[in-house]
Write a protein that holds these residues in place. Structure first.
Motif, mmCIF file in Angstrom:
data_model
loop_
_atom_site.group_PDB
_atom_site.id
_atom_site.type_symbol
_atom_site.label_atom_id
_atom_site.label_comp_id
_atom_site.label_asym_id
_atom_site.label_seq_id
_atom_site.Cartn_x
_atom_site.Cartn_y
_atom_site.Cartn_z
ATOM 1 N N GLY A 325 0.782 -1.226 0.000
ATOM 2 C CA GLY A 325 0.000 0.000 0.000
ATOM 3 C C GLY A 325 0.813 1.276 0.000
ATOM 4 O O GLY A 325 0.236 2.375 0.049
ATOM 5 N N GLN A 326 2.146 1.161 -0.043
ATOM 6 C CA GLN A 326 2.978 2.365 -0.045
ATOM 7 C C GLN A 326 2.745 3.195 -1.307
ATOM 8 O O GLN A 326 2.860 2.692 -2.426
ATOM 9 N N GLN A 327 2.401 4.472 -1.106
ATOM 10 C CA GLN A 327 2.307 5.459 -2.179
ATOM 11 C C GLN A 327 1.306 5.081 -3.273
ATOM 12 O O GLN A 327 1.454 5.484 -4.433
ATOM 13 N N VAL A 328 0.288 4.299 -2.919
ATOM 14 C CA VAL A 328 -0.779 4.000 -3.874
ATOM 15 C C VAL A 328 -2.112 4.166 -3.156
ATOM 16 O O VAL A 328 -2.181 4.224 -1.932
ATOM 17 N N SER A 329 -3.188 4.201 -3.918
ATOM 18 C CA SER A 329 -4.512 4.346 -3.341
ATOM 19 C C SER A 329 -4.946 3.058 -2.640
ATOM 20 O O SER A 329 -4.361 1.986 -2.850
ATOM 21 N N THR A 330 -5.990 3.184 -1.830
ATOM 22 C CA THR A 330 -6.539 2.004 -1.158
ATOM 23 C C THR A 330 -6.985 0.964 -2.177
ATOM 24 O O THR A 330 -6.743 -0.240 -2.021
#
Length: 489
Positions: A325-330
């Motif tokens: 989930g780093q630096q991306v949307s849910t």
């Protein structure tokens, strides 16, 4: 708490349910022990004795009250709030480590000798690790007796007893009934449940706000591993002796829990992990009182009191998902996790719903070709370093881990910055003071409330929320319009 006799007497006389699990009241004239909130007429103060644990009351010769069922009360918040050796030991005992690895296994995990551990638990809880595990076995046995038709011999071994004889003796001693009497009494007026499904109630301290708790779990759910169905959050469980599926439904006075297990020996561990997932042993009154003392947070707290911190049933799974989930949307994080699960998770059968897999374990993930992972090279390196540290024993994220040491171990890995580390500390390790000032949702909330928005400024300002900053995070998130703040339709 149990040593403050005057305070304990007042709690018993007022039948204050907030103190259930904090201490236990034994009555000399009846030979029973109760919750502070027991509905019977309070005994005379001179006939009360107070104990820090159910195990200590049982060791002193008292049996559990049949009215208030003190052995089934919410657990002490101390074991979730504290990071010392006794608290870590209690979390490991609740997870069934004594039954699986013995007292030596708990001691080894904590880096203490068996004698040192025994001494510390006796000094604080009035009972050693074996007595504490025995009390847990008795409660597990009662759950099986009351919610299933499993044969008595199977109940004994599933609950962790070494023999049917010790099972019979313990049940009679703790509940003042034979196992058959416990089952017969519970069966009166209770409808039959789905074969193979155990139905039980998970108690908690009021107030309780399920919105963010279940909303967050469902909004971030990995397809195939988690789902929201018929008003319940459902997910697969990887357990020591097999696997399971649980459905958790929030109700006004308890959480309805329906468990299907491939091995009944996992019942106690499954219950403990579900309680940990939903933070059910928290003390919401203490948390909210401190946070609303800040005039900026007070209106936010008062709007929806009793927020809990959504945790995890598997710290390793959560750490992997945090990296994904780093630096991306849910949504993108869910998609990445779902691909990983579909390709490498262990298939399971779920006749009652749409769950299909267990999340891959570290050994399976360690065998993957990193080049096959659809993510930037730097994040692949972060993920592979995490998996290597977990499989190599260089990183401990278990319920008995040292929170600060785990932070240091994570920080030593490439790609682990403050956001990832504190997110893992909050939701996987369960540190109630974890704080994520770099989170975009937190910074937006801070701006809307007139709080500092820089990480350094917000961290300094958050000092007044300690030791409950993880709960402050939940209230700050609640200021935004996001699915994590709402129960699903």
């Amino acid at each position: 708490m149990h040593e403050d006799v005057e305070h304990c007497v007042r709690a018993v006389q007022s039948k204050d349910a907030r103190f259930d699990g904090w201490f236990f009241t034994a009555v000399l004239t009846t030979g029973i022990y109760c919750r502070p909130s027991c509905p019977v007429v309070p005994p005379k103060p001179e006939n009360m004795r107070f104990y820090p644990s159910a195990a200590a009351a049982q060791q002193a010769g008292f049996r559990a009250c049949k009215r208030c069922r003190p052995d089934a009360s919410p657990g002490s918040p101390l074991w979730n709030e504290r990071a010392d050796v006794v608290a870590r030991a209690m979390r490991l005992i609740a997870d069934g480590v004594v039954d699986r690895e013995g007292v030596a296994g708990v001691s080894t995990r904590l880096g203490y000798s068996t004698r040192q551990l025994q001494r510390q638990l006796l000094a604080e809880l009035g009972a050693g690790p074996l007595a504490l595990a025995r009390a847990q076995r008795a409660q597990t046995a009662r759950v099986l007796l009351e919610t299933s038709s499993v044969p008595m011999g199977d109940v004994a071994f599933a609950a962790g007893f070494a023999s049917v004889r010790s099972f019979n003796e313990t049940v009679r001693e703790v509940f003042h009934r034979t196992p058959t009497e416990v089952r017969t009494r519970a069966a009166r007026g209770h409808p039959a449940t789905t074969p193979g499904t155990l139905v039980l109630r998970l108690p908690f301290r009021q107030p309780f706000c399920p919105d963010n708790l279940f909303g967050h779990l469902v909004a971030t759910a990995v397809p195939g591993v988690e789902e929201w169905r018929d008003g319940a959050y459902r997910r697969t469980l990887r357990l020591p002796h097999g696997h399971g599926i649980v459905a958790l439904r929030p109700l006004p006075d308890y959480v309805d829990c329906r468990l299907t297990l491939t091995n009944l020996r996992d019942l106690s561990t499954a219950i403990s992990r579900c309680r940990w997932l939903l933070d059910l042993d928290a003390d919401p009154v203490a948390v909210d009182d401190l946070l609303r003392a800040d005039p900026v947070l007070a209106p936010v707290v008062n709007k929806d009191v009793g927020r809990r911190v959504p945790r995890t049933v598997d710290p390793v799974e959560f750490a992997v998902r945090a990296v994904l989930g780093q630096q991306v949307s849910t949504s993108a994080a869910r998609t990445l996790a779902a691909r990983l699960v579909t390709a490498h998770g262990e298939p399971v059968a779920d006749p009652a719903g749409g769950l299909t897999h267990l999340f891959p374990d570290p050994a399976t993930l360690a065998s993957l070709d990193p080049e096959q992972l659809a993510m930037p090279r730097s994040r692949r390196a972060t993920l592979t370093s995490l998996i290597a540290a977990l499989t190599g024993g260089e990183l401990d994220l278990s319920v008995g881990s040292d929170w600060q040491r785990a932070r240091g171990e994570l920080a030593a890995l490439p790609g682990f910055g403050p956001w990832t580390i504190e997110t893992i500390a909050m939701r996987a390790l369960g540190d109630p003071d974890a704080f994520i000032p770099t989170d975009l949702g937190i910074r937006r909330a801070a701006e809307s409330l007139g709080l500092p928005t820089t990480p350094a400024g917000l961290t300094a300002r958050s000092a007044v929320w300690s030791p409950w900053r993880a709960y402050a995070v939940q209230y700050l998130w609640s200021t935004g319009d996001h699915a994590v703040n709402r129960l699903p339709d």
